[in-house]
Motif scaffolding. Structure first.
Motif, short mmCIF file in Angstrom:
data_model
loop_
_atom_site.label_atom_id
_atom_site.label_comp_id
_atom_site.label_asym_id
_atom_site.label_seq_id
_atom_site.Cartn_x
_atom_site.Cartn_y
_atom_site.Cartn_z
N THR A 34 0.87 -1.17 0.00
CA THR A 34 0.00 0.00 0.00
C THR A 34 0.91 1.23 0.00
O THR A 34 1.68 1.45 0.95
N VAL A 35 0.84 1.98 -1.08
CA VAL A 35 1.76 3.10 -1.26
C VAL A 35 0.99 4.41 -1.13
O VAL A 35 -0.09 4.56 -1.69
N GLY A 36 1.55 5.35 -0.38
CA GLY A 36 0.91 6.66 -0.23
C GLY A 36 1.88 7.77 -0.56
O GLY A 36 3.09 7.65 -0.35
N LEU A 37 1.32 8.85 -1.09
CA LEU A 37 2.10 10.08 -1.34
C LEU A 37 1.34 11.21 -0.65
O LEU A 37 0.69 12.04 -1.31
N PRO A 38 1.38 11.23 0.71
CA PRO A 38 0.50 12.15 1.44
C PRO A 38 0.86 13.62 1.28
O PRO A 38 0.02 14.48 1.54
#
Ligand SMILES: O=C(O)CCC(=O)N[C@@H](CCC(=O)O)C(=O)O
Ligand SMILES: [Zn+2]
Length: 331
Positions: A34-38
């Motif tokens: 699960t990849v995030g770019l917050p």
């Protein structure tokens, strides 16, 4: 740095320096994470199945824009990991602190980002970096909120001047004994020669994550500031190997235990009359004797109180109200 020199850097270094996580994010996503770019400059890579036993590791670089060695080192570490993504055994947050300052090769644009991690920012509140700190604080909170108890934060820096121990670290005292001892042992395995225990926040990112999120946190000083692409990466071999192991859940290679120092004085610049008793190029860990004058600031005279104290981060150029150095003693 010229456009041509920048273009000549390895792609992974260019990408990290510009906080472009596109390719790395795609590789981890394709591997089922699960990849995030917050936020700009922040990448999170988490296991698709939440697991409270999985360590959560925050790795930050470029909090000061001219401290480029760790950017290069981490670019290679993350590039290698993203090409063998199933090796990642921790939830990872990767943070590039001062993207705009990195672009212009300066410590900061307006004010020191690593003094913004505090509730009351006083006259720093109106600076460019205050907004960036808010963004990082929010992303950091979201990352650690869902994490299990094994939390780490390594904030990788380089020192402005030479140091008698070229690789050293600052560790908040408030970290619980068990995780703190494990962190110090790991730092030794990563080639850190000296650890300074820090009793009080100076508004730093690593103190913030220890205090607010219960992380085993450290500001890690890896040599001196340098130009992107011109750092001697061989000096980071031990730290690079230790990071490789940490992120893959492997035991770190053996290393000597660091010397431990306690902070006994924090020297604050109170006014523009602040004068250090020694030159700007004074090396970190230079010893001073009892009674020696460290600095004067109007009527205030800072002197050495113990038989011997070592000066670290002497910097008369900081803003009024900020830390202009610390004095440490061997434990
Ligand atoms: O070499 C210097 O004077 C500064 C190097 C640096 O950026 N150090 C950090 C240390 C943070 C800490 O005390 O945990 C800083 O001053 O922000
Ligand atoms: Zn720094």
């Amino acid at each position: 740095m010229s456009k041509a020199s920048f273009e000549a850097l390895p792609e992974s270094v260019r990408a990290l320096a510009q906080a472009d996580f596109g390719q790395v994010a795609d590789l981890f996503r394709a591997a089922g994470f699960t990849v995030g770019l917050p936020a700009k400059g922040v990448l999170t890579v988490k296991s698709a199945q939440p697991d409270a036993d999985r360590p959560a590791v925050l790795l930050s670089v470029g909090v000061h824009g001219d401290e480029t060695g760790p950017i290069e080192m981490v670019a290679h570490t993350v590039d290698a990991l993203s090409r063998a993504p199933h090796g990642l055994k921790v939830d990872l947050m990767l943070c590039v602190g001062s993207i705009d300052a990195i672009a212009v090769g300066k410590r900061f644009i307006d004010a020191d980002l690593n003094r913004m991690f505090r509730l009351d920012r006083g006259d720093l509140a109106a600076t460019f970096e205050a907004g960036r700190a808010d963004t990082l604080i929010a992303a950091t909170r979201d990352f650690f909120d869902g994490a299990g108890p094994r939390r780490w934060h390594l904030d990788l820096h380089t020192a402005i001047r030479a140091s008698r121990y070229p690789q050293f670290a600052i560790v908040p005292e408030l970290i619980a004994d068990g995780p703190r001892n494990a962190l110090i042992e790991w730092l030794g395995q990563g080639g850190i020669e000296a650890v300074i225990m820090n009793p009080k926040s100076a508004g730093t990112y690593s103190y913030w994550t220890a205090e607010q999120h219960g992380a085993a946190s450290s500001t890690v000083e890896l040599g001196r500031i340098g130009t992107l692409g011109q750092n001697d990466l061989s000096q980071f071999a031990a730290m690079s190997a230790a990071l490789h192991a940490l992120l893959r859940g492997l035991p770190a290679p053996q290393g000597a235990a660091p010397l431990v120092f306690n902070t006994v004085q924090s020297i604050t610049k109170l006014s523009d009359a602040f004068r250090m008793s020694f030159g700007r190029e004074t090396e970190n860990f230079t010893p001073l004797k009892q009674g020696d004058v460290i600095a004067t600031d109007g009527d205030t005279v800072y002197t050495v109180k113990h038989d011997e104290e070592f000066v670290v981060f002497p910097n008369p150029d900081v803003r009024v109200g900020l830390r202009a150095g610390i004095m440490v003693v061997r434990t």
